[in-house]
Write an enzyme that holds these catalytic residues in place. Structure first.
Site, mmCIF file in Angstrom:
data_model
loop_
_atom_site.group_PDB
_atom_site.id
_atom_site.type_symbol
_atom_site.label_atom_id
_atom_site.label_comp_id
_atom_site.label_asym_id
_atom_site.label_seq_id
_atom_site.Cartn_x
_atom_site.Cartn_y
_atom_site.Cartn_z
ATOM 1 N N GLY A 34 60.717 29.123 27.312
ATOM 2 C CA GLY A 34 60.690 29.606 25.934
ATOM 3 C C GLY A 34 61.527 28.697 25.059
ATOM 4 O O GLY A 34 62.224 27.796 25.546
ATOM 5 N N LEU A 35 61.462 28.920 23.776
ATOM 6 C CA LEU A 35 62.208 28.107 22.825
ATOM 7 C C LEU A 35 63.715 28.242 23.021
ATOM 8 O O LEU A 35 64.194 29.249 23.560
ATOM 9 C CB LEU A 35 61.853 28.516 21.398
ATOM 10 N N SER A 36 64.454 27.263 22.553
ATOM 11 C CA SER A 36 65.911 27.360 22.519
ATOM 12 C C SER A 36 66.293 28.560 21.660
ATOM 13 O O SER A 36 65.762 28.744 20.560
ATOM 14 C CB SER A 36 66.503 26.082 21.911
ATOM 15 N N GLY A 37 67.171 29.404 22.177
ATOM 16 C CA GLY A 37 67.586 30.577 21.428
ATOM 17 C C GLY A 37 66.722 31.807 21.651
ATOM 18 O O GLY A 37 66.976 32.859 21.065
ATOM 19 N N GLY A 39 66.500 33.501 24.386
ATOM 20 C CA GLY A 39 67.192 34.453 25.255
ATOM 21 C C GLY A 39 66.998 34.198 26.736
ATOM 22 O O GLY A 39 67.394 35.025 27.566
ATOM 23 N N LYS A 40 66.406 33.067 27.089
ATOM 24 C CA LYS A 40 66.129 32.741 28.496
ATOM 25 C C LYS A 40 67.379 32.832 29.365
ATOM 26 O O LYS A 40 67.398 33.519 30.387
ATOM 27 C CB LYS A 40 65.572 31.319 28.628
ATOM 28 N N SER A 41 68.405 32.092 28.977
ATOM 29 C CA SER A 41 69.625 32.043 29.791
ATOM 30 C C SER A 41 70.310 33.403 29.853
ATOM 31 O O SER A 41 70.764 33.835 30.917
ATOM 32 C CB SER A 41 70.596 30.993 29.242
ATOM 33 N N SER A 108 61.406 23.772 29.118
ATOM 34 C CA SER A 108 60.217 23.247 29.810
ATOM 35 C C SER A 108 58.983 23.361 28.920
ATOM 36 O O SER A 108 58.092 24.173 29.181
ATOM 37 C CB SER A 108 60.003 23.934 31.158
#
Length: 199
Positions: A34-37, A39-41, A108
């Site tokens: 997903g995009l930066s920001g 919430g992936k991490s 990615s």
């Protein structure tokens, strides 16, 4: 890049099946994209904690963390992004063989790169989790201040601004990060894993 020659793969007497049996659960790559920001991490951290409390053996690979070591020689060109994901895929494959749930949180951005990682492992060993959030949401969050820098032209080739993000066509799990809380997202993933009998 040079290719190694005169090498031989050595099999282990302790198989993946035996490692899984010892741990009491399957192993797989949980690939957050997903995009930066988006919430992936944050979601992957919360999920790892939830799995740990259930006695599930895990390891988490985060995009920034990996670039401090294994991939510190890579930048953010399309070619370097592809190599970054290739290396992570190979590491994650080893961890699946070790019997672990490997949580990976990487933008990615390219469909082909994610597909190549999926091909490294067996059909049920790659679970693509698309953390979908509107660009506006990600920019409002901007936890690292990267969107602001990208908008000011201080960062070039930033995904979602002047570099593409290719959305998953059919992710195994879709997390609507504009709607779901972190806790709700974790529950969605846990429900999937339990329903598919991963543990």
């Amino acid at each position: 890049m040079a290719t190694a020659t005169n090498i031989t793969w050595h099999e282990s007497e302790v198989t993946k099946a035996k490692r899984r049996e010892a741990k009491g659960h399957k192993s797989a790559i949980l690939w957050f994209t997903g995009l930066s920001g988006s919430g992936k991490s944050t979601i992957s951290v919360a999920l790892e904690t939830a799995l740990y409390t259930k006695g599930i053996h895990t390891y988490r690979l985060d995009g920034d963390n990996v670039r401090f070591g294994l991939n510190k020689n890579l930048g953010f060109s399309p070619e370097d992004r592809t190599e970054n994901i290739r290396r992570i895929g190979e590491v994650a494959k080893l961890m699946v063989d070790a019997g672990l749930f490997t949580l990976t949180a990487f933008i990615s951005p390219y469909l082909e790169d994610r597909a190549q990682v999926r091909e490294l492992v067996e059909a049920d060993e790659f679970i693509e989790i698309y953390v979908k959030a509107r660009l506006e949401t990600c920019e409002q969050r901007d936890p690292k201040g990267l969107y602001k820098k990208a908008r000011l032209g201080e960062i070039k080739g930033f995904t979602g601004i002047d570099a593409p993000y290719e959305e998953p066509c059919n992710p195994d799990i879709l997390i609507d990060a504009d709607v779901l809380s972190i806790e709700e997202a974790v529950e969605v993933i846990l429900h999937y894993l339990q329903a598919q009998k991963y543990f």
